[in-house]
Design an enzyme around this catalytic site. Structure first.
Site, PDB file in Angstrom:
ATOM      1  N   GLY A 114       1.680  -2.032   4.268  1.00  0.00           N
ATOM      2  CA  GLY A 114       2.106  -0.643   4.064  1.00  0.00           C
ATOM      3  C   GLY A 114       3.282  -0.320   4.972  1.00  0.00           C
ATOM      4  O   GLY A 114       4.445  -0.487   4.600  1.00  0.00           O
ATOM      5  N   MET A 141      -9.039   7.606  -0.578  1.00  0.00           N
ATOM      6  CA  MET A 141      -9.814   8.042   0.582  1.00  0.00           C
ATOM      7  C   MET A 141     -10.397   9.431   0.309  1.00  0.00           C
ATOM      8  O   MET A 141      -9.693  10.307  -0.200  1.00  0.00           O
ATOM      9  CB  MET A 141      -8.920   8.109   1.830  1.00  0.00           C
ATOM     10  CG  MET A 141      -8.296   6.786   2.195  1.00  0.00           C
ATOM     11  SD  MET A 141      -7.307   6.943   3.704  1.00  0.00           S
ATOM     12  CE  MET A 141      -6.609   5.287   3.768  1.00  0.00           C
ATOM     13  N   SER A 199       0.861  -1.185   0.000  1.00  0.00           N
ATOM     14  CA  SER A 199       0.000   0.000   0.000  1.00  0.00           C
ATOM     15  C   SER A 199       0.896   1.234   0.000  1.00  0.00           C
ATOM     16  O   SER A 199       1.780   1.355   0.853  1.00  0.00           O
ATOM     17  CB  SER A 199      -0.865   0.015   1.266  1.00  0.00           C
ATOM     18  OG  SER A 199      -1.271   1.355   1.526  1.00  0.00           O
ATOM     19  N   HIS A 251      -1.327  -1.825  -4.175  1.00  0.00           N
ATOM     20  CA  HIS A 251      -2.585  -1.479  -3.496  1.00  0.00           C
ATOM     21  C   HIS A 251      -2.705   0.033  -3.393  1.00  0.00           C
ATOM     22  O   HIS A 251      -1.828   0.694  -2.815  1.00  0.00           O
ATOM     23  CB  HIS A 251      -2.590  -2.119  -2.099  1.00  0.00           C
ATOM     24  CG  HIS A 251      -3.884  -1.981  -1.359  1.00  0.00           C
ATOM     25  ND1 HIS A 251      -4.975  -2.803  -1.588  1.00  0.00           N
ATOM     26  CD2 HIS A 251      -4.261  -1.100  -0.396  1.00  0.00           C
ATOM     27  CE1 HIS A 251      -5.962  -2.441  -0.774  1.00  0.00           C
ATOM     28  NE2 HIS A 251      -5.558  -1.419  -0.044  1.00  0.00           N
ATOM     29  N   GLY A 270      -4.377  -4.206   6.592  1.00  0.00           N
ATOM     30  CA  GLY A 270      -4.285  -3.390   7.816  1.00  0.00           C
ATOM     31  C   GLY A 270      -3.542  -4.124   8.922  1.00  0.00           C
ATOM     32  O   GLY A 270      -4.035  -5.143   9.417  1.00  0.00           O
ATOM     33  N   GLY A 271      -2.346  -3.620   9.261  1.00  0.00           N
ATOM     34  CA  GLY A 271      -1.587  -4.204  10.383  1.00  0.00           C
ATOM     35  C   GLY A 271      -0.848  -5.482  10.037  1.00  0.00           C
ATOM     36  O   GLY A 271      -0.452  -6.249  10.920  1.00  0.00           O
ATOM     37  N   GLY A 308      -8.783   3.921   7.028  1.00  0.00           N
ATOM     38  CA  GLY A 308      -8.509   5.356   7.108  1.00  0.00           C
ATOM     39  C   GLY A 308      -7.052   5.670   7.338  1.00  0.00           C
ATOM     40  O   GLY A 308      -6.553   6.698   6.865  1.00  0.00           O
ATOM     41  N   PHE A 309      -6.339   4.782   8.049  1.00  0.00           N
ATOM     42  CA  PHE A 309      -4.950   5.102   8.371  1.00  0.00           C
ATOM     43  C   PHE A 309      -4.069   3.845   8.346  1.00  0.00           C
ATOM     44  O   PHE A 309      -4.528   2.756   8.671  1.00  0.00           O
ATOM     45  CB  PHE A 309      -4.859   5.751   9.768  1.00  0.00           C
ATOM     46  CG  PHE A 309      -5.626   7.042   9.838  1.00  0.00           C
ATOM     47  CD1 PHE A 309      -6.953   7.036  10.248  1.00  0.00           C
ATOM     48  CD2 PHE A 309      -5.042   8.239   9.439  1.00  0.00           C
ATOM     49  CE1 PHE A 309      -7.696   8.222  10.276  1.00  0.00           C
ATOM     50  CE2 PHE A 309      -5.770   9.432   9.470  1.00  0.00           C
ATOM     51  CZ  PHE A 309      -7.111   9.420   9.893  1.00  0.00           C
ATOM     52  N   GLY A 310      -2.806   4.054   7.987  1.00  0.00           N
ATOM     53  CA  GLY A 310      -1.834   2.970   8.075  1.00  0.00           C
ATOM     54  C   GLY A 310      -1.284   2.908   9.486  1.00  0.00           C
ATOM     55  O   GLY A 310      -1.604   3.748  10.333  1.00  0.00           O
TER      56      GLY A 310
HETATM   57  C1  DX5 Z   1      -6.130   1.601   5.677  1.00  0.00           C
HETATM   58  C2  DX5 Z   1      -5.685   1.110   4.324  1.00  0.00           C
HETATM   59  C3  DX5 Z   1      -4.603   0.086   4.403  1.00  0.00           C
HETATM   60  C4  DX5 Z   1      -3.391   0.598   5.057  1.00  0.00           C
HETATM   61  C5  DX5 Z   1      -2.472  -0.547   5.351  1.00  0.00           C
HETATM   62  O1  DX5 Z   1      -7.380   2.184   5.556  1.00  0.00           O
HETATM   63  O2  DX5 Z   1      -6.762   0.507   3.662  1.00  0.00           O
HETATM   64  O3  DX5 Z   1      -4.271  -0.351   3.078  1.00  0.00           O
HETATM   65  O4  DX5 Z   1      -2.736   1.522   4.233  1.00  0.00           O
HETATM   66  O5  DX5 Z   1      -1.504  -0.007   6.072  1.00  0.00           O
HETATM   67  P1  DX5 Z   1      -0.608  -0.772   7.140  1.00  0.00           P
HETATM   68  O6  DX5 Z   1      -0.026  -1.949   6.414  1.00  0.00           O
HETATM   69  O7  DX5 Z   1       0.366   0.300   7.471  1.00  0.00           O
HETATM   70  O8  DX5 Z   1      -1.478  -1.189   8.277  1.00  0.00           O
HETATM   71 ZN    ZN Z   2      -6.313  -0.504   1.659  1.00  0.00          ZN
END
Ligand code: DX5
Ligand code: ZN
Length: 216
Positions: A195, A35, A6, A31, A174-175, A140-142
């Site tokens: 990400g 947003m 991502s 990816h 995510g995570g 929403g956030f990484g």
């Molecule tokens: C969050 C995104 C994810 C995020 C993954 O809303 O959809 O794709 O960027 O990020 P990481 O791997 O940092 O959790």
């Molecule tokens: Zn995503």
């Protein structure tokens, strides 16, 4: 299992350089986290960046639409020729219509479910999907913590796929890191979105290799 980096955490970097780094690491999927600051409390980019990236890379574009109005905007995203278009079931007014539009344009359709959304919400559409994206964080956030409870959804989706002979790929987002990736693989994931863990690692090529070689 494949890794779909991502680019959310590297949007401030030179994206041409990011694409080159990922291609040198033999990454197949990219990816793209769209947003709109309405569906999620964050804003990134829209179809203009997706359109710009498509001709620049051979990577399969896995576009994750975290937008409040996929019904209205899906035509714009179809124009980007993104390989996968993934919308959130929570935002769709007419999921069947969105899926039909994506498939009529020979693109692959995907649906994503937020942590609080059960698999049952998307069961009526599974037969038509090329991919299901299970969020393992609140979108929403990484950099958030992996929600292990979401693994049950992956196991259920794998069971349904086997029982009913569905064709969708299962992706978690995510995570994900070198530990949670093992859990995702064991549960039945085909692709994991990574990400923060990937772009913070010392050697991106090595990290991709390590994650994709998880065999469990
Ligand atoms: C969050 C995104 C994810 C995020 C993954 O809303 O959809 O794709 O960027 O990020 P990481 O791997 O940092 O959790
Ligand atoms: Zn995503």
């Amino acid at each position: 299992m494949k890794v779909a980096p991502s680019i959310l955490s590297v949007l401030d970097q030179d994206l041409d350089q990011v694409l080159k780094t990922l291609e040198d690491a033999n990454v197949e999927y990219l990816h793209l986290d769209v947003m709109d600051n309405v569906f999620v409390p964050n804003i990134t980019f829209d179809y203009n960046l997706v359109k710009e990236l498509k001709p620049k890379t051979k990577m399969i574009l896995d576009t994750h639409l975290m937008i409040a109005n996929p019904d209205e905007l899906i035509d714009e995203y179809i124009k980007t020729k993104s390989d996968y278009l993934c919308f959130h079931i929570e935002a769709a007014k007419n999921p069947k219509e969105i899926i039909k539009k994506i498939k009529d344009n020979n693109l692959k359709c995907a649906v994503s479910i937020k942590p609080k959304t059960p698999v049952s919400e998307i069961e009526p559409y599974l037969q038509d999907l090329d991919l299901v994206l299970v969020m393992s964080v609140e979108p929403g956030f990484g950099g958030q913590k992996f929600m292990v409870d979401m693994l049950e959804k992956v196991k259920l989706l794998k069971k349904l796929k086997e029982e009913k002979n569905y064709n969708y790929l299962i992706e978690m987002d995510g995570g994900l890191n070198n530990n949670t990736a093992v859990l995702a693989k064991e549960a039945g994931c085909d692709i994991i979105v990574v990400g923060t863990f990937l772009f913070n690692s010392e050697n991106i090529k090595e990290t991709v290799k390590e994650l994709e070689s998880i065999w469990k």
